[in-house]
Write an enzyme that holds these catalytic residues in place. Structure first.
Site, short mmCIF file in Angstrom:
data_model
loop_
_atom_site.label_atom_id
_atom_site.label_comp_id
_atom_site.label_asym_id
_atom_site.label_seq_id
_atom_site.Cartn_x
_atom_site.Cartn_y
_atom_site.Cartn_z
N THR A 157 6.42 13.08 -3.38
CA THR A 157 6.80 12.31 -2.29
C THR A 157 8.19 12.61 -2.17
O THR A 157 9.02 12.53 -2.85
CB THR A 157 6.26 10.90 -2.73
N GLU A 169 7.74 5.64 -0.01
CA GLU A 169 7.42 7.04 -0.70
C GLU A 169 6.36 7.64 0.17
O GLU A 169 5.29 7.10 0.23
CB GLU A 169 6.66 6.73 -2.26
N ASN A 213 11.17 10.04 -0.94
CA ASN A 213 11.49 8.52 -1.36
C ASN A 213 12.57 8.04 -0.53
O ASN A 213 13.76 8.83 -0.54
CB ASN A 213 11.94 8.31 -2.94
#
Length: 309
Positions: free
Chosen positions: A205, A256, A207
């Site tokens: 992901t 995320e 962030n």
């Protein structure tokens, strides 16, 4: 679009604009009406006057975060709708202390040399919010610039407002927020280094911080992601978790985002993440296998929703 951070020392090409003035948090449909009225008011470059930080942050620095947009996101939205000059004026003691008359003379007439100013009918300005739209129109006649007062707009008896949009987001209704905004609600900013736990779960992901922003309802969203620069510039569908990661004992909210079918390094790049649909609330699972199974379902649901756009 040219961004200016003060009303003094401007190049001549930055003066003489027709401007819309306000905070424009969210740049929603009501704000667009003010900006469109400015665009139509005079044969001059289109400018927007706004303030940074938001005056509410200056007067109530300890209040909970309320902004729909940070300065970067607001500037990106104004650029998309064709604004030529953004006058992002520093809201501090000097500006806060100006009377309406002093603001109109020193900032609008002498500093920016505006040709025309458009405001919403609920606009207030000057020390103690002493000036209103009628005050500005009177001052414009004296100082040599035109003034248009744009009516508030809405539908079904409801005015489009940042307050109503914040409530829709808090309720997990991004579709209603989009209706009032005229565009998807976006969270924009730099991709930061995190725990890098997602990649071990098969879902790496990007962030991003939510600092200073109003928090939408915590949970999982179908999203559309614009990578705003760098070698991966472009748009990707994805799924995002907005929350505190209860599985891992974290309590600082962040965003995320997993980009579908993406390969590459996004650290340090700037993303614009549009919240398209709310999938489910944040949950705590009995182990990683259950978490991964739910993430698989979330990704499948988001792909279906986004494929239909």
């Amino acid at each position: 679009m040219h961004i200016h951070h003060h009303w003094t020392g401007l190049p001549e090409a930055a003066r003489g604009s027709t401007v819309a003035m306000g905070n424009f948090d969210g740049v929603h449909r009501g704000h667009r009406a003010v900006i469109d009225a400015a665009r139509a008011a005079a044969d001059a470059p289109l400018g927007v006057i706004t303030f940074e930080p938001h005056p509410r942050e200056y007067f109530a620095p300890d209040a909970p975060p309320f902004r729909l947009m940070n300065a970067e996101s607001r500037a990106n939205r104004l650029r998309r709708i064709g604004v030529d000059h953004l006058y992002e004026l520093p809201f501090a003691d000097e500006l806060a202390g100006l009377t309406p008359e002093a603001f109109a003379r020193e900032v609008l007439a002498d500093g920016l040399g505006v040709a025309h100013v458009t405001v919403g009918q609920d606009f207030r300005f000057g020390k103690g919010r002493a000036g209103d739209a009628a005050t500005l129109a009177d001052l414009g006649r004296t100082l040599g610039f035109g003034v248009t007062v744009a009516p508030l707009i809405g539908e079904d008896g409801e005015e489009f407002s940042s307050t109503a949009i914040r409530q829709a987001l808090s309720d997990g209704r991004p579709d209603d927020a989009e209706r009032m905004l005229g565009h998807w609600h976006r969270i924009e900013g730099e991709v930061l280094h995190g725990e890098k736990r997602g990649r071990t779960l098969g879902y790496p992901t990007a962030n991003m911080s939510l600092e200073g922003l109003h928090l939408p309802r915590l949970g999982v969203y179908a999203v559309m992601v614009d990578v705003l620069g760098g070698p991966h510039r472009g748009r990707w569908p994805g799924v995002a978790s907005l929350g505190v990661r209860p599985m891992f004992g974290q309590n600082q909210p962040n965003l995320e985002t997993y980009l579908f079918d993406f390969e590459g390094d996004l650290y340090g790049e700037h993303l614009s993440v549009a919240l398209v649909d709310y999938l489910r609330p944040e949950m705590k699972f009995d182990g990683l296998d259950a978490l991964i199974a739910q993430m698989d379902r979330d990704a499948a649901a988001a792909r279906t929703i986004l494929a239909a756009l």
